[in-house]
Scaffold this motif. Structure first.
Motif, short mmCIF file in Angstrom:
data_model
loop_
_atom_site.label_atom_id
_atom_site.label_comp_id
_atom_site.label_asym_id
_atom_site.label_seq_id
_atom_site.Cartn_x
_atom_site.Cartn_y
_atom_site.Cartn_z
N LEU A 1 -4.50 9.98 -0.48
CA LEU A 1 -4.42 10.54 0.87
C LEU A 1 -5.77 11.13 1.27
O LEU A 1 -6.32 11.97 0.55
N ASN B 1 -3.98 6.41 12.98
CA ASN B 1 -3.47 5.30 13.80
C ASN B 1 -4.48 4.86 14.86
O ASN B 1 -4.39 3.78 15.39
N ASN C 1 0.85 -1.20 0.00
CA ASN C 1 0.00 0.00 0.00
C ASN C 1 0.88 1.24 0.00
O ASN C 1 1.72 1.41 0.89
N VAL D 1 1.00 5.50 -0.38
CA VAL D 1 0.32 6.80 -0.45
C VAL D 1 1.30 7.77 -1.09
O VAL D 1 2.44 7.91 -0.62
N1 SAM Z 1 0.76 0.35 10.87
C1 SAM Z 1 0.07 -0.36 9.86
C2 SAM Z 1 0.55 0.03 8.49
O1 SAM Z 1 1.44 0.89 8.39
O2 SAM Z 1 0.06 -0.54 7.53
C3 SAM Z 1 -1.45 -0.29 9.92
C4 SAM Z 1 -2.09 1.03 10.22
S1 SAM Z 1 -1.88 2.31 9.02
C5 SAM Z 1 -2.96 3.52 9.73
C6 SAM Z 1 -2.78 1.67 7.64
C7 SAM Z 1 -2.64 2.40 6.36
O3 SAM Z 1 -3.27 3.65 6.43
C8 SAM Z 1 -1.21 2.67 5.90
O4 SAM Z 1 -1.06 2.13 4.61
C9 SAM Z 1 -1.13 4.18 5.83
O5 SAM Z 1 -0.32 4.62 4.78
C10 SAM Z 1 -2.59 4.52 5.57
N2 SAM Z 1 -2.95 5.88 5.92
C11 SAM Z 1 -2.70 6.56 7.06
N3 SAM Z 1 -3.22 7.80 7.00
C12 SAM Z 1 -3.82 7.90 5.78
C13 SAM Z 1 -4.55 8.93 5.12
N4 SAM Z 1 -4.78 10.08 5.70
N5 SAM Z 1 -5.02 8.69 3.88
C14 SAM Z 1 -4.81 7.50 3.28
N6 SAM Z 1 -4.15 6.48 3.86
C15 SAM Z 1 -3.65 6.68 5.09
#
Ligand code: SAM
Length: 323
Positions: free
Chosen positions: A187, A319, A156, A158
């Protein structure tokens, strides 16, 4: 089960912690890191209880997320317990990949179906700038180990204007020889991300089209969710686009979210839902828990409206929600 807009809801995302071992600039509020205390967080048994009732209502796929799910103690045994729920078909994890290479064999043994690994830069210094930690090598090792073990792997990514737009081609090139998919996720203006400008998937697609020939559109597969896929001819992996901003996919929404503190969220964008932890800790019966979950899933909002102001907008950081 089917919600009031006729959507089939069969996917539950479970956040198991708000804590993370990276501090991605658009995800966590660095100045205000909330570490929930242990008692706020659902126990393994409470998570399994909720997931069991969800399965009875038609949830067949679970994704474990966070914070960083691999920092939760005994995550391997939680995966095992969830996989043992009668009728549960698939258990995935979304991770930043830093610890994955140390745990992946046990995770697979315990029933993990596949991993999504979040990675926004293939450049060591930039990775450190984005995440505040020098851990790119660990993530790359985890990707290779997951592939070696034959797990389904999705990366994944961004793309943020002025930060990593110049790496789009490098990410696409990963799909040439490795059996993994890259998904570009737009994003969303949630929490810390409100301070950044994401690159639209339309623009990313244009950049790919300019730089690659023989691009084919892939058919949608079962539970492929909101991603639209293309593939460069003869490349092993696919390239996906998840576009919550430029193209609303809410009519196909199939998911519900459970936060680590036990709140069942109806939609990423809104704070609507129910505090299941409160009910479980007041000894709600399985039947009443089932009905409570049913009514909340049934009543999912029709769509998110990220770019519009509205009441009940989610004000948590990503998070705390789990993405
Ligand atoms: N720590 C894990 C990880 O990094 O995959 C799981 C939690 S993290 C919040 C999950 C995903 O959300 C990550 O791929 C991160 O890039 C994405 N993410 C966080 N904030 C975001 C946003 N504002 N818009 C889109 N994706 C987002």
């Amino acid at each position: 089960m089917i919600d009031k807009f006729g959507r089939k809801i069969d996917y539950l995302r479970i956040s198991v912690t708000e804590n993370c071992n990276l501090k991605c600039i658009y995800c966590i509020d660095e100045n205000n890191i909330l570490n929930s205390c242990n008692n706020d967080i659902l126990t393994d048994d409470e998570i399994v209880k909720i997931a069991t009732e969800c399965e009875r209502l038609g949830i067949k796929k679970i994704r474990i997320t966070g914070g960083e799910p691999l920092v939760r103690k005994n995550i391997e045994s939680l995966i095992y317990k969830l996989k043992c729920i009668n009728g549960m078909e698939e258990i995935y994890i979304t991770t930043n990949g830093v610890l994955l290479h140390t745990k992946i064999e046990d995770l697979k043994k315990n029933g993990l179906t596949g991993v999504n690994i979040s990675l926004d830069s293939l450049n060591k210094d930039r990775f450190k700038k984005l995440t505040k930690f020098d851990k790119l090598q660990d993530v790359l090792l985890s990707i290779d180990k997951a592939l070696e073990l034959g797990l389904k792997v999705k990366i994944n990514t961004v793309i943020v204007d002025d930060i990593n737009k110049d790496e789009i081609i490098d990410f696409v090139n990963l799909t040439k020889d490795k059996n993994l998919d890259i998904r570009f996720i737009e994003l969303m203006p949630i929490g810390a991300a409100k301070n950044y400008k994401g690159t639209s998937n339309e623009e990313i697609n244009q950049i790919i089209n300019k730089n690659f020939k023989n691009i084919k559109v892939e058919n949608k597969s079962k539970r492929s969710g909101p991603a639209k896929y293309i593939r460069i001819d003869n490349y092993k992996g696919k390239i996906g686009f998840i576009s919550p901003i430029s193209s609303c996919f809410c009519e196909d929404c199939n998911r519900i979210r459970l936060t680590s503190t036990g709140f069942l969220k109806k939609c990423l964008h809104y704070n609507y839902g129910v505090d299941l932890k409160k009910h479980i800790r007041s000894n709600i019966s399985d039947k009443d828990l089932n009905e409570l979950i049913y009514s909340n899933i049934y009543d999912k909002p029709q769509e998110h409206l990220f770019m519009e102001d509205c009441d009940n907008k989610e004000n948590k950081y990503m998070n705390q929600i789990g993405g």
